[in-house]
Motif scaffolding. Sequence first.
Motif, PDB file in Angstrom:
ATOM      1  N   VAL A 287       0.839  -1.197   0.000  1.00  0.00           N
ATOM      2  CA  VAL A 287       0.000   0.000   0.000  1.00  0.00           C
ATOM      3  C   VAL A 287       0.878   1.252   0.000  1.00  0.00           C
ATOM      4  O   VAL A 287       0.609   2.213  -0.725  1.00  0.00           O
ATOM      5  CB  VAL A 287      -0.943   0.001   1.226  1.00  0.00           C
ATOM      6  N   LEU A 288       1.950   1.238   0.805  1.00  0.00           N
ATOM      7  CA  LEU A 288       2.820   2.410   0.893  1.00  0.00           C
ATOM      8  C   LEU A 288       3.641   2.616  -0.370  1.00  0.00           C
ATOM      9  O   LEU A 288       4.023   3.754  -0.685  1.00  0.00           O
ATOM     10  CB  LEU A 288       3.756   2.288   2.092  1.00  0.00           C
ATOM     11  N   THR A 289       3.947   1.541  -1.082  1.00  0.00           N
ATOM     12  CA  THR A 289       4.764   1.651  -2.297  1.00  0.00           C
ATOM     13  C   THR A 289       3.920   1.522  -3.561  1.00  0.00           C
ATOM     14  O   THR A 289       4.442   1.184  -4.622  1.00  0.00           O
ATOM     15  CB  THR A 289       5.871   0.589  -2.295  1.00  0.00           C
ATOM     16  N   ASN A 290       2.639   1.797  -3.430  1.00  0.00           N
ATOM     17  CA  ASN A 290       1.745   1.808  -4.590  1.00  0.00           C
ATOM     18  C   ASN A 290       2.337   2.730  -5.665  1.00  0.00           C
ATOM     19  O   ASN A 290       2.694   3.870  -5.378  1.00  0.00           O
ATOM     20  CB  ASN A 290       0.371   2.320  -4.142  1.00  0.00           C
ATOM     21  N   PRO A 291       2.475   2.270  -6.899  1.00  0.00           N
ATOM     22  CA  PRO A 291       3.051   3.136  -7.949  1.00  0.00           C
ATOM     23  C   PRO A 291       2.329   4.467  -8.090  1.00  0.00           C
ATOM     24  O   PRO A 291       2.958   5.488  -8.402  1.00  0.00           O
ATOM     25  CB  PRO A 291       2.911   2.284  -9.213  1.00  0.00           C
ATOM     26  N   VAL A 292       1.018   4.480  -7.852  1.00  0.00           N
ATOM     27  CA  VAL A 292       0.273   5.730  -7.951  1.00  0.00           C
ATOM     28  C   VAL A 292       0.709   6.694  -6.849  1.00  0.00           C
ATOM     29  O   VAL A 292       0.892   7.901  -7.087  1.00  0.00           O
ATOM     30  CB  VAL A 292      -1.243   5.472  -7.873  1.00  0.00           C
ATOM     31  N   ALA A 293       0.910   6.196  -5.631  1.00  0.00           N
ATOM     32  CA  ALA A 293       1.363   7.050  -4.531  1.00  0.00           C
ATOM     33  C   ALA A 293       2.762   7.578  -4.788  1.00  0.00           C
ATOM     34  O   ALA A 293       3.057   8.758  -4.546  1.00  0.00           O
ATOM     35  CB  ALA A 293       1.319   6.281  -3.215  1.00  0.00           C
ATOM     36  N   LEU A 294       3.651   6.719  -5.271  1.00  0.00           N
ATOM     37  CA  LEU A 294       5.027   7.128  -5.525  1.00  0.00           C
ATOM     38  C   LEU A 294       5.102   8.209  -6.596  1.00  0.00           C
ATOM     39  O   LEU A 294       5.979   9.084  -6.548  1.00  0.00           O
ATOM     40  CB  LEU A 294       5.868   5.918  -5.949  1.00  0.00           C
ATOM     41  N   ALA A 295       4.194   8.169  -7.560  1.00  0.00           N
ATOM     42  CA  ALA A 295       4.183   9.181  -8.615  1.00  0.00           C
ATOM     43  C   ALA A 295       3.427  10.434  -8.192  1.00  0.00           C
ATOM     44  O   ALA A 295       3.790  11.549  -8.595  1.00  0.00           O
ATOM     45  CB  ALA A 295       3.571   8.596  -9.888  1.00  0.00           C
ATOM     46  N   THR A 296       2.390  10.263  -7.397  1.00  0.00           N
ATOM     47  CA  THR A 296       1.567  11.409  -6.991  1.00  0.00           C
ATOM     48  C   THR A 296       2.280  12.299  -5.983  1.00  0.00           C
ATOM     49  O   THR A 296       2.135  13.525  -6.005  1.00  0.00           O
ATOM     50  CB  THR A 296       0.238  10.919  -6.388  1.00  0.00           C
ATOM     51  N   PHE A 297       3.064  11.709  -5.087  1.00  0.00           N
ATOM     52  CA  PHE A 297       3.683  12.472  -4.013  1.00  0.00           C
ATOM     53  C   PHE A 297       4.586  13.599  -4.521  1.00  0.00           C
ATOM     54  O   PHE A 297       4.407  14.762  -4.129  1.00  0.00           O
ATOM     55  CB  PHE A 297       4.453  11.543  -3.073  1.00  0.00           C
ATOM     56  N   PRO A 298       5.585  13.330  -5.374  1.00  0.00           N
ATOM     57  CA  PRO A 298       6.416  14.458  -5.842  1.00  0.00           C
ATOM     58  C   PRO A 298       5.628  15.467  -6.658  1.00  0.00           C
ATOM     59  O   PRO A 298       5.904  16.671  -6.587  1.00  0.00           O
ATOM     60  CB  PRO A 298       7.506  13.775  -6.676  1.00  0.00           C
ATOM     61  N   HIS A 299       4.644  15.003  -7.420  1.00  0.00           N
ATOM     62  CA  HIS A 299       3.804  15.919  -8.199  1.00  0.00           C
ATOM     63  C   HIS A 299       3.064  16.881  -7.269  1.00  0.00           C
ATOM     64  O   HIS A 299       3.007  18.091  -7.521  1.00  0.00           O
ATOM     65  CB  HIS A 299       2.816  15.100  -9.028  1.00  0.00           C
ATOM     66  N   THR A 300       2.519  16.351  -6.184  1.00  0.00           N
ATOM     67  CA  THR A 300       1.794  17.165  -5.217  1.00  0.00           C
ATOM     68  C   THR A 300       2.725  18.117  -4.471  1.00  0.00           C
ATOM     69  O   THR A 300       2.383  19.286  -4.240  1.00  0.00           O
ATOM     70  CB  THR A 300       1.058  16.264  -4.206  1.00  0.00           C
ATOM     71  N   MET A 301       3.904  17.645  -4.097  1.00  0.00           N
ATOM     72  CA  MET A 301       4.830  18.468  -3.331  1.00  0.00           C
ATOM     73  C   MET A 301       5.359  19.643  -4.164  1.00  0.00           C
ATOM     74  O   MET A 301       5.445  20.772  -3.670  1.00  0.00           O
ATOM     75  CB  MET A 301       5.994  17.615  -2.820  1.00  0.00           C
ATOM     76  N   PHE A 302       5.720  19.380  -5.402  1.00  0.00           N
ATOM     77  CA  PHE A 302       6.191  20.476  -6.255  1.00  0.00           C
ATOM     78  C   PHE A 302       5.071  21.493  -6.496  1.00  0.00           C
ATOM     79  O   PHE A 302       5.305  22.704  -6.528  1.00  0.00           O
ATOM     80  CB  PHE A 302       6.712  19.925  -7.579  1.00  0.00           C
ATOM     81  N   ALA A 303       3.840  21.003  -6.688  1.00  0.00           N
ATOM     82  CA  ALA A 303       2.709  21.913  -6.869  1.00  0.00           C
ATOM     83  C   ALA A 303       2.469  22.744  -5.617  1.00  0.00           C
ATOM     84  O   ALA A 303       2.124  23.930  -5.706  1.00  0.00           O
ATOM     85  CB  ALA A 303       1.450  21.118  -7.230  1.00  0.00           C
ATOM     86  N   ALA A 304       2.654  22.138  -4.453  1.00  0.00           N
ATOM     87  CA  ALA A 304       2.498  22.880  -3.193  1.00  0.00           C
ATOM     88  C   ALA A 304       3.534  23.991  -3.089  1.00  0.00           C
ATOM     89  O   ALA A 304       3.229  25.111  -2.648  1.00  0.00           O
ATOM     90  CB  ALA A 304       2.618  21.921  -2.011  1.00  0.00           C
ATOM     91  N   PHE A 305       4.758  23.693  -3.493  1.00  0.00           N
ATOM     92  CA  PHE A 305       5.791  24.725  -3.425  1.00  0.00           C
ATOM     93  C   PHE A 305       5.490  25.854  -4.408  1.00  0.00           C
ATOM     94  O   PHE A 305       5.813  27.023  -4.131  1.00  0.00           O
ATOM     95  CB  PHE A 305       7.165  24.122  -3.728  1.00  0.00           C
ATOM     96  N   MET A 306       4.884  25.537  -5.543  1.00  0.00           N
ATOM     97  CA  MET A 306       4.500  26.590  -6.482  1.00  0.00           C
ATOM     98  C   MET A 306       3.535  27.576  -5.833  1.00  0.00           C
ATOM     99  O   MET A 306       3.678  28.793  -5.979  1.00  0.00           O
ATOM    100  CB  MET A 306       3.855  25.977  -7.730  1.00  0.00           C
TER     101      MET A 306
END
Length: 483
Positions: free
Chosen positions: A176-195
């Motif tokens: 569950v923690l290493t779900n490919p969707v989670a691994l891809a979504t996390f950096p996308h969300t973090m960079f968007a948050a910094f924007m």
Amino acid sequence: MDLLDPLLLARWQFGLTTLYHFIFVPLTLGMGLIVAIFQTCWYRTAHVKWLALTRFFGKIFLINFAMGVVTGIVQEFQFGMNWSDYSRFVGDVFGAPLAFEGLLAFFLEATFLGLWIFGWDRLPKLAHLASIWMVWIGACLSAYFILAANAWMQNPVGYEMAPDGSRAELVDFWAVLTNPVALATFPHTMFAAFMFAAAVVIAAAAWHLSRHRDVEMMRPALRFGMWGMIIAFVGVFLAGDQLAMVMVETQPMKMAAAEAAYHTVCGADASFSLFSLGTPDGSHEIFSIRVPYLLALLSTHTFDGCVEGINDLNAAYLAQFPQFAEQLDGSLPFSPIIWVTYWSFRWMMGFGAAATLISVVGLWLTRTKAKRAVPQWAWRVAIWSAPLPLLGSLVGWVFTEMGRQPWIVFSLMLTEDGVSPTVPGWQVLTSLIAFTAIYAALAVVEFGLILRTVRKGPDPLPEPDDGSGGPGSPAESIPSTVY
């Protein structure tokens, strides 16, 4: 359409409260990092302007953090109020990441936030700096656990169905923690948050610079925000590219709906449409403006790749999930609302690109060798562009969640099967109106507090001869009452 339909009202309520709560999430994630960076600059350089910026944007961070906690609590109430069948079905799986988010990540974040707030005049300088970094790490962990829970709804892994088929049971938490969707979504969300956080820094600095106030502090803050915006946009783009690849693999219907691709296309035919119109029933394309090969490149990283179409996928799902097909209506029962996914996908990219373009122009206008003063219209654009990254994130989540429909858990449970069966529509409507009114009031409070903080500006810089600004100096002892 029944206006008192419990399913319709429950979806509206969850969508509105979730999007409202997410207004505070990216600013918390991004501003926490910015405050930590500013305080690190103060620690390394002993220049008091970085201390002033740390305290100034720290106030904005704390206001936003408090409001985010208040609005986030409501989210969990809704699982029991309006989505009890869904809660029973996913509780064994969902409970694990949410428990770790609360017991580990949030307590870590809250504990060190308390140390940071009240430790200005009590902790050693390095320990105090470490506390704000731990706050940000805790916020990142909190975000990851929640994204892992959401990713399970997009791509269920690490579970087995109960013998009676009534619920999903967790068998592999690591999966569950290493779900490919989670691994891809996390950096996308973090960079968007910094924007978004960078946009707030840009707007605050531009407001003061347009009035020639605190130039010594606000000019580096402005340039930092603009460079941060550009770097974060590159990160969003690269992470989004990986997320698109995962989406094609795990949720091909969502990718097809994002492009309004009704038929399977390959190579030059797998083009990306800049604008498209379809028939009222959403089954055929009427007109579009397209870039050849681009969709194939985004989806497969090859120019001759193929992207499955909505019609073909719908036919495959009808054969794969006959038990669910009986519950759904329409010519394309397994497709989401096409115009929502199509336009939200483009608005998401457009808002982010517009904010980045403004930063690029801003860096040019504020360069050291510029021969002309920055015009007032440029300052106004910088100030009013602050919401653009946030709007991009919000419509991005609309795409993510609406693109999963009609599933609440992809391939396992339809959204209509997750709603509470015994809660009447009028009760859902009552709570919807109450939450909307309360959230509107909180929005006024949040915006008013941040606006007042921005207008007040940083505390005045100490005079050079008062002994402030260096390690071991009085500037290190900042009374916690400033917050």
